[in-house]
Design an enzyme around this catalytic site. Structure first.
Site, PDB file in Angstrom:
ATOM      1  N   LYS A  46       0.844  -1.198   0.000  1.00  0.00           N
ATOM      2  CA  LYS A  46       0.000   0.000   0.000  1.00  0.00           C
ATOM      3  C   LYS A  46       0.880   1.247   0.000  1.00  0.00           C
ATOM      4  CE  LYS A  46      -3.068   2.590   3.094  1.00  0.00           C
ATOM      5  NZ  LYS A  46      -3.691   2.609   4.440  1.00  0.00           N
TER       6      LYS A  46
ATOM      7  N   ASP B 196      -2.503  10.569   3.783  1.00  0.00           N
ATOM      8  CA  ASP B 196      -3.930  10.259   3.881  1.00  0.00           C
ATOM      9  C   ASP B 196      -4.651  11.321   4.707  1.00  0.00           C
ATOM     10  OD1 ASP B 196      -6.396   9.089   3.865  1.00  0.00           O
ATOM     11  OD2 ASP B 196      -5.895   7.549   5.346  1.00  0.00           O
TER      12      ASP B 196
ATOM     13  N   LYS C 287      -9.963  13.222   8.282  1.00  0.00           N
ATOM     14  CA  LYS C 287      -9.448  12.898   9.598  1.00  0.00           C
ATOM     15  C   LYS C 287      -9.367  14.159  10.457  1.00  0.00           C
ATOM     16  CE  LYS C 287      -6.321   9.172   8.031  1.00  0.00           C
ATOM     17  NZ  LYS C 287      -6.826   8.056   8.849  1.00  0.00           N
TER      18      LYS C 287
ATOM     19  N   ASP D 179       1.540   6.346   5.847  1.00  0.00           N
ATOM     20  CA  ASP D 179       0.528   5.477   5.256  1.00  0.00           C
ATOM     21  C   ASP D 179       1.022   4.778   3.993  1.00  0.00           C
ATOM     22  OD1 ASP D 179      -1.923   4.385   5.860  1.00  0.00           O
ATOM     23  OD2 ASP D 179      -3.062   5.773   4.614  1.00  0.00           O
TER      24      ASP D 179
ATOM     25  N   GLU E  60      -9.533   3.925   2.279  1.00  0.00           N
ATOM     26  CA  GLU E  60      -9.077   3.960   0.883  1.00  0.00           C
ATOM     27  C   GLU E  60      -8.005   2.935   0.561  1.00  0.00           C
ATOM     28  OE1 GLU E  60      -5.664   5.315   2.771  1.00  0.00           O
ATOM     29  OE2 GLU E  60      -7.733   5.838   3.235  1.00  0.00           O
TER      30      GLU E  60
ATOM     31  N   ARG F 115      -7.660  -0.222   1.230  1.00  0.00           N
ATOM     32  CA  ARG F 115      -8.156  -1.507   0.727  1.00  0.00           C
ATOM     33  C   ARG F 115      -8.647  -1.397  -0.720  1.00  0.00           C
ATOM     34  NH1 ARG F 115     -12.421  -1.873   5.463  1.00  0.00           N
ATOM     35  NH2 ARG F 115     -10.611  -0.829   6.391  1.00  0.00           N
TER      36      ARG F 115
END
Length: 449
Positions: free
Chosen positions: A216, A221, A228, A239, A300, A302
């Site tokens: 990933k 993010d 967030k 991330d 996001e 996944r």
């Protein structure tokens, strides 16, 4: 080897001063200073000229002493050359631990010079160097802030690795993702000023066993439109920790020359906010033909992994492994030190767990509990990207990804943290490698020439 110019670092287990390799004067000095082999404690031993003749280092109780305890010493020692003496265990692991404990991230400010190690004679110098290099590459990437490591820069680092190891590399970028059927990678990354992309690297003989790594690569993010909090964004430069760990692992595999056909897939995006950002309630098509309703734009990772896993699965690899900083639920359940391990093959999971314990890189097996798949149901699409009810968040994320893997002989999903909030042996505070040594250890067992 013995180096007369190097300062001895003498490992002493708890309550082991009397039995340790010390003379009467050294024992008396240790006792006078209350040194009894307490875990992590360092004590300088003076020489006749007022300098330091050696350092005593406490390793704690003999029973269950961590193999990486040497990393506590190098994190605190001053600059200089050191050689290990006493009860330091496996020389290769102790050397790796010492070197990793001395890791410094110096891109933005100078750090105190790190201590240097003269390798013990029995240590495998090649293994020490490649495993330290793999971990350092990973840590440097995670520690670099997003203003200097967006999708463009992460691609550049992947290209550097490809050049170093003579890998082939192909990049599908921007609207090409739609043309070549990677719609979810495109949707997640399209709001960023830097285009989303899928990086595809290959190495090794086509006739060798196929091992594919997927990482990933969300370089930052925001959470998207389901934004967030400020506190929640503070560490979101990490991330892309899955991609960073995959690149570090790939280096170790290739440097060791393991006889396998390695493929590395990195879906790389920034989950940004703009007028064209994907929205809660949108339904996205996926490469696998599965439709996904967006329950939350902050889930996001996944989505981009699903498209990359679908591509990887088409090739029917012998082993398919993905790594991702995926869920807060895994951290709630297992904390920052234990990545959650999911696998469709129990023998692979057991092998990874054993390799992790042997190398101080622990993993914790978790269940792919199929009844929880119903929590991912949607009234208008095949799946929702978030589970209803708020339960079993790491398990349902793994079950979501499992829907996109059907042909690989064995699949492993690792929900990692990629960060050390507190210093541990061989892991200073900050971005950290997780599962590299465990996976590399298993691959060496299975595929050594």
């Amino acid at each position: 080897m013995t180096d007369q110019a190097a300062t001895p670092l003498i490992f002493i287990p708890e309550n082991g001063v009397e039995a340790g390799p010390l003379d009467d004067g050294q024992r008396a000095w240790a006792k006078a200073n209350g040194f009894a082999g307490q875990r992590g404690r360092l004590l300088a031993m003076p020489d006749a000229k007022g300098g330091i003749a050696a350092w005593l280092f406490g390793t704690g109780p003999e029973q269950g002493r961590p193999v990486f305890v040497a990393g506590l010493a190098s994190a605190s020692l001053p600059e200089g050359d050191y050689q290990l003496q006493g009860s330091f265990g496996d020389p290769t692991l102790a050397s790796i631990a010492f070197r990793l404990g001395a890791y410094r991230f110096e891109s933005y400010r100078a750090a105190p010079p790190a201590p240097r190690l003269v390798l013990p004679e029995a240590a495998d110098a090649g293994e020490v160097e490649r495993q330290v290099a793999a971990a350092s590459l990973t840590r440097d990437l995670i520690n670099t802030p997003a203003n200097d490591l967006g999708p463009d820069a992460l691609e550049a680092r992947a290209r550097d690795l490809a050049t170093r190891h003579d890998m082939s590399i192909a990049v599908i970028k921007g609207n090409e993702l739609l043309e070549q059927n990677f719609p979810m990678i495109h949707a997640v990354g399209r709001a960023s000023a830097q285009a989303p992309r899928l990086i595809d690297l290959r190495w090794g003989k086509e006739t060798d066993p196929k091992v594919t790594l997927v990482g990933k690569g969300v370089t930052f993010d925001t959470g998207g439109l389901d934004i967030k909090s400020a506190a929640g964004m503070l560490m979101m430069k990490k991330d892309m920790g899955g991609a960073a760990n995959v690149l570090g692992l790939a280096h170790a595999i290739m440097d060791a020359g393991l006889p396998l056909r390695l493929r590395v897939l990195l879906p790389v995006v920034e989950n940004a906010i703009a007028g064209n950002a994907f929205r809660p309630g949108d339904v996205l098509r996926s490469r696998a033909g599965i439709s996904v309703e967006i329950g939350n734009t902050d889930a996001e990772g996944r989505l981009i992994l699903a498209d990359a896993l679908a591509l990887a699965d088409e090739e029917k690899p012998d082993l398919l492994i993905d790594m991702a900083t995926l869920t807060g639920a895994a951290r709630v359940a297992l904390g920052p030190e234990l990545p959650a391990l999911y696998s469709t093959d129990d023998s692979v999971a057991a092998g990874l767990a054993a390799a992790g314990l042997a190398s101080e890189d622990p993993l914790w097996p978790m269940p792919l509990w199929s009844p929880y798949s119903s929590l991912l149901s949607s009234r208008i699409a095949d799946l929702n990207n978030t589970a209803s009810g708020g339960h079993a968040g790491s398990v349902t994320a793994a079950l979501f990804l499992k829907r996109f893997v059907s042909k690989a002989a064995a699949w492993v999903h690792l929900d990692i943290f990629g960060w050390a909030p507190d210093a541990r042996p061989g892991r200073p505070v900050g971005g950290t490698d997780q599962a590299i040594r465990a996976i590399y250890g298993l691959l060496r067992q299975r595929y050594s020439a």
